[in-house]
Design a protein around this motif. Structure first.
Motif, short mmCIF file in Angstrom:
data_model
loop_
_atom_site.label_atom_id
_atom_site.label_comp_id
_atom_site.label_asym_id
_atom_site.label_seq_id
_atom_site.Cartn_x
_atom_site.Cartn_y
_atom_site.Cartn_z
N SER A 168 12.70 -4.52 -5.65
CA SER A 168 14.12 -4.89 -5.42
C SER A 168 14.47 -6.17 -5.10
CB SER A 168 14.65 -4.21 -4.65
OG SER A 168 14.41 -4.36 -3.07
N MET A 169 13.30 -6.97 -5.06
CA MET A 169 13.66 -8.41 -4.50
C MET A 169 13.30 -9.51 -5.48
SD MET A 169 14.96 -8.16 -1.56
CE MET A 169 15.05 -9.88 -0.92
N GLY A 200 0.62 -1.31 0.16
CA GLY A 200 0.10 0.02 -0.06
C GLY A 200 0.88 1.42 0.13
N ASP A 201 2.15 1.26 -0.03
CA ASP A 201 2.97 2.46 -0.23
C ASP A 201 3.98 2.24 -1.10
OD1 ASP A 201 5.48 1.81 1.69
OD2 ASP A 201 3.77 1.47 3.00
N TYR A 202 4.63 3.27 -1.32
CA TYR A 202 5.86 3.43 -2.30
C TYR A 202 7.03 2.89 -1.83
CZ TYR A 202 8.56 5.35 -6.02
OH TYR A 202 9.51 5.63 -7.28
N HIS A 203 7.33 3.00 -0.49
CA HIS A 203 8.49 2.10 -0.22
C HIS A 203 8.35 0.53 0.01
CE1 HIS A 203 10.84 5.82 2.26
NE2 HIS A 203 10.43 6.03 1.07
N ARG A 204 7.09 0.45 0.09
CA ARG A 204 7.10 -1.39 0.27
C ARG A 204 7.09 -1.50 -1.22
NH1 ARG A 204 1.96 -3.04 2.96
NH2 ARG A 204 2.94 -5.13 2.36
N ALA A 205 6.52 -0.91 -2.12
CA ALA A 205 6.51 -1.26 -3.47
C ALA A 205 7.96 -1.34 -4.12
CB ALA A 205 5.89 -0.29 -4.35
N ALA A 206 8.96 -0.48 -3.66
CA ALA A 206 10.29 -0.35 -4.00
C ALA A 206 10.93 -1.56 -3.43
CB ALA A 206 10.93 0.84 -3.72
N ARG A 244 20.67 9.31 -6.62
CA ARG A 244 20.65 8.32 -7.39
C ARG A 244 19.87 7.32 -6.51
NH1 ARG A 244 25.92 9.39 -9.93
NH2 ARG A 244 25.47 10.73 -11.76
N PHE A 245 19.20 6.57 -7.04
CA PHE A 245 18.53 5.15 -6.24
C PHE A 245 18.51 3.87 -7.43
CE2 PHE A 245 16.83 8.77 -4.40
CZ PHE A 245 16.75 8.65 -3.09
N LEU A 246 19.31 2.80 -6.91
CA LEU A 246 19.45 1.43 -7.61
C LEU A 246 18.33 0.50 -6.72
CD1 LEU A 246 20.50 0.63 -10.06
CD2 LEU A 246 22.58 -0.27 -8.68
N PHE A 247 17.71 -0.02 -7.29
CA PHE A 247 16.68 -1.00 -6.63
C PHE A 247 16.84 -2.42 -7.24
CE2 PHE A 247 14.49 2.78 -5.63
CZ PHE A 247 14.37 2.75 -4.08
N THR A 248 18.23 -2.71 -7.51
CA THR A 248 18.40 -4.00 -7.93
C THR A 248 19.73 -4.53 -7.35
OG1 THR A 248 19.50 -3.29 -9.91
CG2 THR A 248 17.42 -3.81 -10.19
#
Length: 188
Positions: free
Chosen positions: A35-36, A25-31, A119-123
């Motif tokens: 990432s996983m 339900g929120d952007y941080h949890r979506a990110a 910068r943000f990298l989610f991998t």
């Protein structure tokens, strides 16, 4: 992720439904969710949103989905395309492969997010802080396929020519690096 904005996902956002349907339900949890996911090469060409939500996607597709989600909520998170020289320092494990080709680096292109100058990298895998971008530009989520590939190939052509390398050899070295790194990216 501290300086990346967090917001509740809205029912009025089409992309949010991909997350709301799995109780995110929120952007941080979506990110964190994105990432996983398992990594696959080449999944961004078609139906990349659904492929990411099916549990797999490229680095570009993951970041495109998060950029699109933010845009639908009026948050200025930018999707960025960066052209950089992949080497052992910024991509652990690439050095061994590159040595087989007589190289210490090869040109690569990758996507990441930018917000507030950060910068943000989610991998998993490449180290953002070790990258020096030869070019970095904002792109739209629907640019992660042919558009991104065309920009990368133009840069790779010029990079290879400047080093008296055949374009095919440079591409082969890049692909060998990606193939060698793939097992470390799957399941993360």
């Amino acid at each position: 992720m501290r300086s990346l904005p967090n917001f509740r996902l809205s029912e009025s956002s089409p992309t949010a439904h991909l997350f709301l349907d799995i109780e995110i339900g929120d952007y941080h949890r979506a990110a964190r969710h994105v990432s996983m996911l398992d990594w696959v090469d080449g999944a961004e060409r078609e139906e990349w949103e659904e492929r990411v939500m099916d549990g797999r996607g490229t680095r570009a597709a993951r970041h495109a989905l998060l950029a699109k989600l933010a845009a639908e909520h009026g948050v200025a998170v930018q999707l960025m395309l960066g052209i950089y020289e992949m080497n052992e320092a910024n991509t652990p494990g690439a050095g061994k492969v590159l040595r087989r080709f007589g190289l210490t680096e090869v040109l690569d292109a990758d996507c990441h997010l930018r917000y507030g100058g950060e910068r943000f990298l989610f991998t998993p895998g490449p180290r953002m802080e070790e990258r020096v971008f030869l070019e970095e530009r904002r792109i739209e989520p629907d640019h992660i396929g042919a558009y991104k590939l065309a920009i990368y190939q133009r840069h790779l052509w010029n990079w290879a020519l400047a080093r008296n390398l055949e374009i095919g050899a440079a591409w082969e070295a890049r692909q060998a690096c990606i193939a060698a790194l793939a097992p470390a990216l799957v399941g993360r």
